[in-house]
Design a protein around this motif. Structure first.
Motif, PDB file in Angstrom:
ATOM      1  N   LEU A 104      -0.170   6.984  -6.514  1.00 15.67           N
ATOM      2  CA  LEU A 104      -0.482   7.698  -5.275  1.00 15.67           C
ATOM      3  C   LEU A 104      -0.559   9.206  -5.473  1.00 15.67           C
ATOM      4  CD1 LEU A 104       1.688   5.650  -2.775  1.00 15.67           C
ATOM      5  CD2 LEU A 104      -0.742   5.384  -3.309  1.00 15.67           C
ATOM      6  N   ASP A 105       0.121   9.716  -6.502  1.00  9.81           N
ATOM      7  CA  ASP A 105       0.020  11.148  -6.784  1.00  9.81           C
ATOM      8  C   ASP A 105      -1.024  11.454  -7.851  1.00  9.81           C
ATOM      9  OD1 ASP A 105       1.439  10.103  -8.898  1.00  9.81           O
ATOM     10  OD2 ASP A 105       2.985  11.652  -8.903  1.00  9.81           O
ATOM     11  N   VAL A 136      -4.686   0.461  -2.443  1.00  6.14           N
ATOM     12  CA  VAL A 136      -4.201  -0.915  -2.557  1.00  6.14           C
ATOM     13  C   VAL A 136      -2.782  -0.940  -2.010  1.00  6.14           C
ATOM     14  CG1 VAL A 136      -3.647  -2.799  -4.150  1.00  6.14           C
ATOM     15  CG2 VAL A 136      -5.645  -1.346  -4.573  1.00  6.14           C
ATOM     16  N   THR A 137      -2.530  -1.892  -1.116  1.00 11.15           N
ATOM     17  CA  THR A 137      -1.218  -1.965  -0.471  1.00 11.15           C
ATOM     18  C   THR A 137      -0.533  -3.287  -0.777  1.00 11.15           C
ATOM     19  OG1 THR A 137      -2.199  -2.858   1.542  1.00 11.15           O
ATOM     20  CG2 THR A 137      -1.927  -0.467   1.440  1.00 11.15           C
ATOM     21  N   ALA A 138       0.773  -3.293  -0.630  1.00 14.75           N
ATOM     22  CA  ALA A 138       1.584  -4.508  -0.765  1.00 14.75           C
ATOM     23  C   ALA A 138       1.391  -5.350   0.496  1.00 14.75           C
ATOM     24  CB  ALA A 138       3.052  -4.124  -0.933  1.00 14.75           C
ATOM     25  N   ALA A 188       2.899  -1.377   2.488  1.00 10.10           N
ATOM     26  CA  ALA A 188       3.300  -0.182   1.737  1.00 10.10           C
ATOM     27  C   ALA A 188       2.236   0.151   0.693  1.00 10.10           C
ATOM     28  CB  ALA A 188       4.644  -0.419   1.052  1.00 10.10           C
ATOM     29  N   PRO A 189       1.839   1.409   0.585  1.00  9.96           N
ATOM     30  CA  PRO A 189       0.836   1.790  -0.408  1.00  9.96           C
ATOM     31  C   PRO A 189       1.368   1.623  -1.830  1.00  9.96           C
ATOM     32  CG  PRO A 189       1.618   3.725   0.802  1.00  9.96           C
ATOM     33  CD  PRO A 189       2.287   2.533   1.396  1.00  9.96           C
ATOM     34  N   LEU A 190       0.537   1.057  -2.722  1.00  8.76           N
ATOM     35  CA  LEU A 190       0.942   0.832  -4.108  1.00  8.76           C
ATOM     36  C   LEU A 190       0.258   1.799  -5.073  1.00  8.76           C
ATOM     37  CD1 LEU A 190       0.828  -3.078  -4.224  1.00  8.76           C
ATOM     38  CD2 LEU A 190       2.846  -1.602  -4.055  1.00  8.76           C
TER      39      LEU A 190
END
Length: 160
Positions: A31-32, A106-108, A112-114
């Motif tokens: 994400l970073d 892409v999220t869980a 939650a963002p992965l």
């Protein structure tokens, strides 16, 4: 359990071979923006920018002139994706490339963002062709509009 692990390893290797065969750059970043996965075309694209680096893996995408912070932030915080954003990308040999970039968050299952996955296509040749065609059309139009004599186009059957 070992057979399942071996099957997963084989499937993973097969998928990576498929990704390496694609004519587009494919990546996955945190994400970073830390580069987690990149196919061969992506690594080659990154090397054109940082020829002095041995491997771009583990670098941050924001340190490379592919994705700006605003674009990455947009994927993560607003729409969850970007589609076919085109931009010029300067590379080490001085010849800018025209890239088309798409990415998605892409999220869980919990939401939650992965991580972010993206595809970058080099559309430089297409863009140059379109630019040359427009220029040619403008020159032809100017010739016809400013000609002191009449110009008529006829086909092979002598039809106007």
């Amino acid at each position: 359990m070992e057979a399942s692990s071996e099957t997963t390893r084989i499937e993973s290797a097969s998928l990576m071979a498929l990704l390496d065969y694609l004519p587009v750059a494919v990546y996955r970043v945190t994400l970073d923006g830390k580069l987690l996965l990149a196919n061969h075309p992506m690594l080659e694209l990154l090397r054109t920018c940082h020829a002095d680096e041995e491997s771009p893996m583990g670098q941050y995408l924001l340190d490379l002139p592919i994705v700006d912070e605003q674009t990455l932030s947009e994927v993560v915080t607003t729409t969850g994706e970007i589609r076919e954003i085109e931009h010029a990308w300067p590379i080490t040999n001085g010849q800018p490339r025209r890239l088309r970039h798409s990415a998605r968050l892409v999220t869980a299952p919990t939401g939650a963002p992965l991580y972010i996955e993206g595809v970058i296509e080099d559309v430089t040749e297409h863009w140059q062709t379109i630019t040359a065609l427009r220029s040619s059309e403008e020159r032809y139009r100017s010739l016809v509009e400013h000609s002191p004599i009449g110009i008529v186009l006829i086909d092979d059957a002598a039809r106007i």
